[in-house]
Design an enzyme around this catalytic site. Structure first.
Site, PDB file in Angstrom:
ATOM      1  N   ASP A   7      12.956   7.291   1.302  1.00 48.11           N
ATOM      2  CA  ASP A   7      11.665   6.686   1.650  1.00 48.11           C
ATOM      3  C   ASP A   7      10.556   7.265   0.789  1.00 48.11           C
ATOM      4  O   ASP A   7      10.470   8.491   0.603  1.00 48.11           O
ATOM      5  CB  ASP A   7      11.341   6.930   3.120  1.00 48.11           C
TER       6      ASP A   7
ATOM      7  N   GLU B  46      18.078   0.213   9.290  1.00 49.50           N
ATOM      8  CA  GLU B  46      18.485   1.465   9.940  1.00 49.50           C
ATOM      9  C   GLU B  46      19.471   1.190  11.070  1.00 49.50           C
ATOM     10  O   GLU B  46      20.414   1.958  11.285  1.00 49.50           O
ATOM     11  CB  GLU B  46      17.257   2.200  10.473  1.00 49.50           C
TER      12      GLU B  46
ATOM     13  N   LYS C  90       0.805  -1.220   0.000  1.00 50.43           N
ATOM     14  CA  LYS C  90       0.000   0.000   0.000  1.00 50.43           C
ATOM     15  C   LYS C  90       0.842   1.276   0.000  1.00 50.43           C
ATOM     16  O   LYS C  90       0.288   2.366  -0.163  1.00 50.43           O
ATOM     17  CB  LYS C  90      -0.943  -0.008   1.211  1.00 50.43           C
TER      18      LYS C  90
END
Length: 348
Positions: free
Chosen positions: A205, A297, A119
């Protein structure tokens, strides 16, 4: 005896030839870069004029007029250099016109990766539209979109010299797996497509958008972005991976800053080393049955503690939309949008 001497002479000649070839390949590049012309002085000594033919990294091509720089005036509310002397980029710490003029004649090419899996595809249109307005405007940029929904990639008009390539990737039931797979895909992209086709790469991102300039001021060898959630905190509060069993482990009292996994980049070879190392360490953790606290990360922060970034971007370069702007944040260039993770992540 004469036959033996003849063979010996032949061997010596071959070895001499080999040494000459080795010498040529080792030292000729330097001879090409720097040449010396000597003139004898009245005292009998020789002086050397050094002619350097390499392209200076900050060579100004034309007679550009710009405001005189100062070393005694400027930002005093923030730190603009790290203890290892890497620049920390804030609004007011650079001249964008000057920097663009320096880099324009270099004909640089920038690659940018973005992952729009599941999504998260809903954020791609805004990301690309705002990137066209603010991300390295006027330079060659190639966006690489990784998605499991290639048919849903939006059509966004791009300026000349800018393009988009879509690559299909598998879906995943866990967002942690999507996160972890990014380093592998970045490494593979550099190996298979970007060698000799890009100078710099930024990994960003998708659930973010641009609000202001992101340009040549961000270029560097290894480039990190300070996380907006922790830049005022003591490092004891950073969400490093604290389990010694993990390859992402950062011990108490260690670490410099907490860097974003959602924005990093630099020279192609530097990002390749980062991605391949983080991928390898992630796989080693998997064999031990451990997953770092914040996946890639965490591994990125471990890597950048050991391998210091050569340029650090302030939290202007990845703010969080749900946070009020602090006084030192004069501009927000790129930010993570407000979202409901329960709706967009396959697992929370």
């Amino acid at each position: 005896m004469q036959l033996l001497n003849g063979k010996t002479v032949t061997v010596i000649l071959l070895l001499a030839l080999l040494l000459l070839v080795v010498y040529w390949y080792i030292f000729q590049p330097y001879r090409d870069v720097v040449s010396f012309t000597q003139e004898e002085t009245t005292e009998g000594r020789c002086t050397a004029d050094v002619i350097v033919s390499v392209d200076h990294p900050f060579h100004l091509e034309d007679h550009l007029q710009y405001k005189q720089p100062s070393i005694v005036q400027g930002r005093t509310d923030v730190v603009t250099v790290t203890p290892w002397l890497a620049p920390v980029v804030w609004e007011g710490s650079f001249n964008p016109v000057l920097l663009d003029s320096i880099y324009k004649h270099k004909n640089i090419s920038i690659a940018a990766t973005v992952f729009a899996v599941g999504k998260y595809i809903m954020f791609l249109k805004k990301f690309l539209e705002t990137a066209e307005q603010h991300f390295f405007v006027g330079f060659k940029v190639h966006f690489y979109v990784f998605t499991d929904r290639p048919n849903e990639v939006p059509q966004v008009k791009m300026a000349a010299g800018r393009q988009l390539t879509v690559s299909s990737v598998p879906s995943s039931k866990r967002w942690q797996e999507i996160s972890a797979r990014r380093m592998e895909l970045i490494q593979t992209l550099i190996e298979e497509k970007l060698r000799n086709h890009a100078d710099y790469i930024f990994c960003l991102d998708v659930d973010s958008q641009f609000h202001g300039r992101w340009g040549t001021e961000s270029l560097g060898g290894l480039v990190a972005v300070i996380h907006p959630g922790y830049y005022r905190d003591d490092r004891s509060k950073f969400p490093y991976e604290r389990r010694p069993k993990s390859k992402a482990y950062v011990a108490p009292g260690e670490g410099d800053f907490y860097y974003c996994g959602g924005a990093f980049g630099g020279l192609l070879q530097e990002v390749y080393l980062l991605a391949s190392t983080c991928r390898s360490n992630f796989q080693a953790d998997t064999k031990e049955g451990i997953e770092a606290a914040w996946q890639e990360e965490s591994h990125l922060n471990r890597y950048m503690w050991i391998n210091k970034p050569s340029k650090v971007l302030s939290p202007e370069y990845l703010w969080q939309d749900f946070k009020p702007r602090n006084p030192e944040i004069h501009i927000i260039r790129f930010s993570g949008v407000v979202k409901n993770y329960a709706e967009i992540r396959p697992n929370v």
